[in-house]
Design a protein around this motif. Structure first.
Motif, PDB file in Angstrom:
ATOM      1  N   GLN A 204     -37.940  45.710  47.929  1.00  0.00           N
ATOM      2  CA  GLN A 204     -38.642  44.217  48.255  1.00  0.00           C
ATOM      3  C   GLN A 204     -37.803  43.017  47.474  1.00  0.00           C
ATOM      4  O   GLN A 204     -37.350  41.859  48.638  1.00  0.00           O
TER       5      GLN A 204
ATOM      6  N   SER B 118     -34.114  43.227  47.558  1.00  0.00           N
ATOM      7  CA  SER B 118     -33.548  43.342  48.968  1.00  0.00           C
ATOM      8  C   SER B 118     -34.035  41.642  49.408  1.00  0.00           C
ATOM      9  O   SER B 118     -33.055  40.835  49.963  1.00  0.00           O
TER      10      SER B 118
ATOM     11  N   SER C 202     -36.735  40.775  50.689  1.00  0.00           N
ATOM     12  CA  SER C 202     -37.158  40.525  52.288  1.00  0.00           C
ATOM     13  C   SER C 202     -38.500  40.656  52.176  1.00  0.00           C
ATOM     14  O   SER C 202     -38.931  39.496  52.608  1.00  0.00           O
ATOM     15  N   LYS C 203     -39.079  40.156  50.578  1.00  0.00           N
ATOM     16  CA  LYS C 203     -40.185  39.331  49.778  1.00  0.00           C
ATOM     17  C   LYS C 203     -40.493  37.613  50.476  1.00  0.00           C
ATOM     18  O   LYS C 203     -40.696  37.764  50.624  1.00  0.00           O
TER      19      LYS C 203
ATOM     20  N   LYS D 148     -38.036  36.342  52.159  1.00  0.00           N
ATOM     21  CA  LYS D 148     -37.849  36.304  53.976  1.00  0.00           C
ATOM     22  C   LYS D 148     -39.074  36.327  54.816  1.00  0.00           C
ATOM     23  O   LYS D 148     -39.404  35.808  55.572  1.00  0.00           O
TER      24      LYS D 148
ATOM     25  N   TYR E  90     -37.035  44.475  65.787  1.00  0.00           N
ATOM     26  CA  TYR E  90     -36.009  44.057  65.801  1.00  0.00           C
ATOM     27  C   TYR E  90     -35.306  43.820  67.427  1.00  0.00           C
ATOM     28  O   TYR E  90     -34.526  42.787  66.695  1.00  0.00           O
TER      29      TYR E  90
ATOM     30  N   GLN F 192     -43.261  44.406  56.001  1.00  0.00           N
ATOM     31  CA  GLN F 192     -42.932  44.060  55.337  1.00  0.00           C
ATOM     32  C   GLN F 192     -41.731  45.154  55.374  1.00  0.00           C
ATOM     33  O   GLN F 192     -40.386  44.923  55.001  1.00  0.00           O
TER      34      GLN F 192
ATOM     35  N   TRP G  76     -38.877  43.369  57.915  1.00  0.00           N
ATOM     36  CA  TRP G  76     -37.902  42.518  56.324  1.00  0.00           C
ATOM     37  C   TRP G  76     -37.272  43.206  55.999  1.00  0.00           C
ATOM     38  O   TRP G  76     -36.039  42.701  55.764  1.00  0.00           O
ATOM     39  N   CYS G  77     -37.058  43.842  55.503  1.00  0.00           N
ATOM     40  CA  CYS G  77     -36.798  45.183  54.601  1.00  0.00           C
ATOM     41  C   CYS G  77     -35.320  45.630  55.580  1.00  0.00           C
ATOM     42  O   CYS G  77     -34.875  45.212  55.388  1.00  0.00           O
TER      43      CYS G  77
ATOM     44  N   GLN H 258     -32.941  42.179  56.393  1.00  0.00           N
ATOM     45  CA  GLN H 258     -31.941  42.520  55.350  1.00  0.00           C
ATOM     46  C   GLN H 258     -31.228  43.707  54.598  1.00  0.00           C
ATOM     47  O   GLN H 258     -29.583  43.302  54.820  1.00  0.00           O
TER      48      GLN H 258
END
Length: 412
Positions: free
Chosen positions: A54, A57, A59-60, A62, A118, A146, A149-150, A153
């Motif tokens: 996370q 990438s 994504s954390k 994001k 998505y 999580q 969002w990963c 990304q």
């Protein structure tokens, strides 16, 4: 040695180093990125892999910029044309893994939620079957929010355009791979040219699924550790290593005289070349850089325009790994703060036995629950202030599904 054979003491040392990095991520990323890369090449400790992916990438960050967005998408019904296709694909993802083995189990339900979300987040792109194994691997390491969002990304930063309708980006990367093969293994390049085997025939699943359906599990995890850190060049390197060691010598080509035999060999790769230690070392040592990939990209893009016209998919330029993503979207200190992975319901905190007598004497006098020492001294100081109340979606939500804002654990 294989990841699972790393001595316990070494694993603990690595965990300690990774915890220090994750707790000071912005400083490490700014000043010690090479050290992060070396540690990713050695393999991220299993207990911290989900959290590390996370951070690597982005994504954390994001997620922190879009708090509540996943819950909002989760509550929406979704487009029926995508829901039916997603439903049919759920049982095909890692069918022997305990998370996904049962129809309607929490693994399949969370997979549905992530993929459906998505299609709502990027309706112009919709759903592509190759996204399912990617999302499944992510769900083995982190909760649904999580993982979503990963996945975002990966689709937007690491592999942009891969999952669009015409698959133009993957076709371009197939030609880039083939061109790079000419330098890495002229023998393999000449053979594939002679047999007129288009790269799209053997590299599509490799690249679109990031080798999650090709390599042994321990190798998949090591490749993903490097991929999240260094970007798509790792995917190219893995593909080139597999081609080089499968078709790169006259001895190996004796049993691949025709097109059919060659394709069969590429579908049934030798376990030896896919073995974790061998593959990772070969990938690290292969001299293929971001600059070479981008140079080839411009060459192949020019050829594409001459033969096919302009690209129909207008995807953003890809970013080569964690450093590029961090520089493009600098994280704030708040976005990188760890959040409790265990959510405690509101209520009186348990009182330790040793303090019961003291607490009884305090009860006789006046007490201030908001500001008194009891609020800071009976086991739930900062935790009580950071209680989270996640919205649980009734739509395809499993009772066993994890909904923490951040998980620092690995579920396998």
């Amino acid at each position: 040695c294989r990841l699972e054979e790393v001595p316990l003491e070494v694993l603990r040392q690595r965990e300690s180093k990774w915890l220090d990095m994750l707790n000071n991520w912005d400083k490490w990323m700014a000043k010690k990125h090479k050290k992060i890369r070396l540690r990713c090449q050695k393999g991220i400790p299993p207990s911290l892999r989900g959290r590390a992916w996370q951070y690597l990438s982005g994504s954390k960050v994001k997620l922190e910029q879009n708090i509540g967005k996943f819950d909002e998408l989760d509550l929406l019904p979704g487009d029926p044309k995508w829901l039916d296709v997603i439903e049919r694909d759920l049982h095909r993802q890692f069918p022997f893994h305990e998370m996904f083995v049962s129809r309607g189990g929490h693994g399949q339900q969370d997979l549905f939620r992530v993929l459906k979300a998505y299609t709502l987040y990027r309706p112009e792109e919709g759903y592509c079957q190759a996204q399912a194994p990617i999302a499944a691997v992510l769900l083995m390491h982190m909760p649904a929010e999580q993982a979503f969002w990963c996945l975002v990304q990966i689709c937007e930063k690491y592999l942009p355009g891969y999952y669009s309708e015409k698959l133009e980006a993957i076709q371009l990367d197939g030609q880039i791979l083939f061109s790079l093969l000419h330098k890495v293994s002229p023998v393999a390049y000449k053979h594939l040219s002679k047999q007129k085997i288009d790269p799209i025939l053997y590299m599509t699943e490799w690249f679109m699924c990031a080798f999650s359906r090709t390599l042994p599990w321990s190798s998949v995890l090591r490749v993903w550790d490097m991929f999240f850190c260094e970007g798509v060049k790792i995917i190219f390197r893995v593909g080139l290593v597999l081609l080089k060691h499968t078709l790169g010598s006259s001895d190996k080509l004796k049993s691949c005289q025709g097109q059919y035999e060659t394709m069969e060999r590429l579908r049934a790769l030798s376990p030896k070349i896919m073995q974790e230690t061998f593959l990772v070392q070969e990938v690290i040592e292969l001299p293929v850089t971001e600059r070479q990939i981008e140079r080839e990209h411009l060459i192949q893009l020019k050829k594409w325009r001459e033969t096919h016209g302009e690209l129909q998919c207008k995807s953003p330029p890809r970013l080569h790994g964690a450093k590029a993503i961090s520089e493009a979207e600098p994280p704030t200190r708040k976005a990188l703060e760890p959040v409790p992975s265990i959510i405690v319901p509101p209520g009186p905190a348990p009182v330790p036995k040793a303090r019961k007598s003291k607490e009884k004497s305090r009860e006789k006098g006046p007490a201030s629950p908001a500001n008194g020492p009891g609020a800071e001294g009976n086991g739930a100081p900062s935790l009580a202030r950071e209680l989270l109340h996640p919205q649980v979606s009734p739509h395809h939500q499993s009772k066993e599904s994890l909904s923490s804002r951040e998980s620092e654990d690995t579920y396998l």
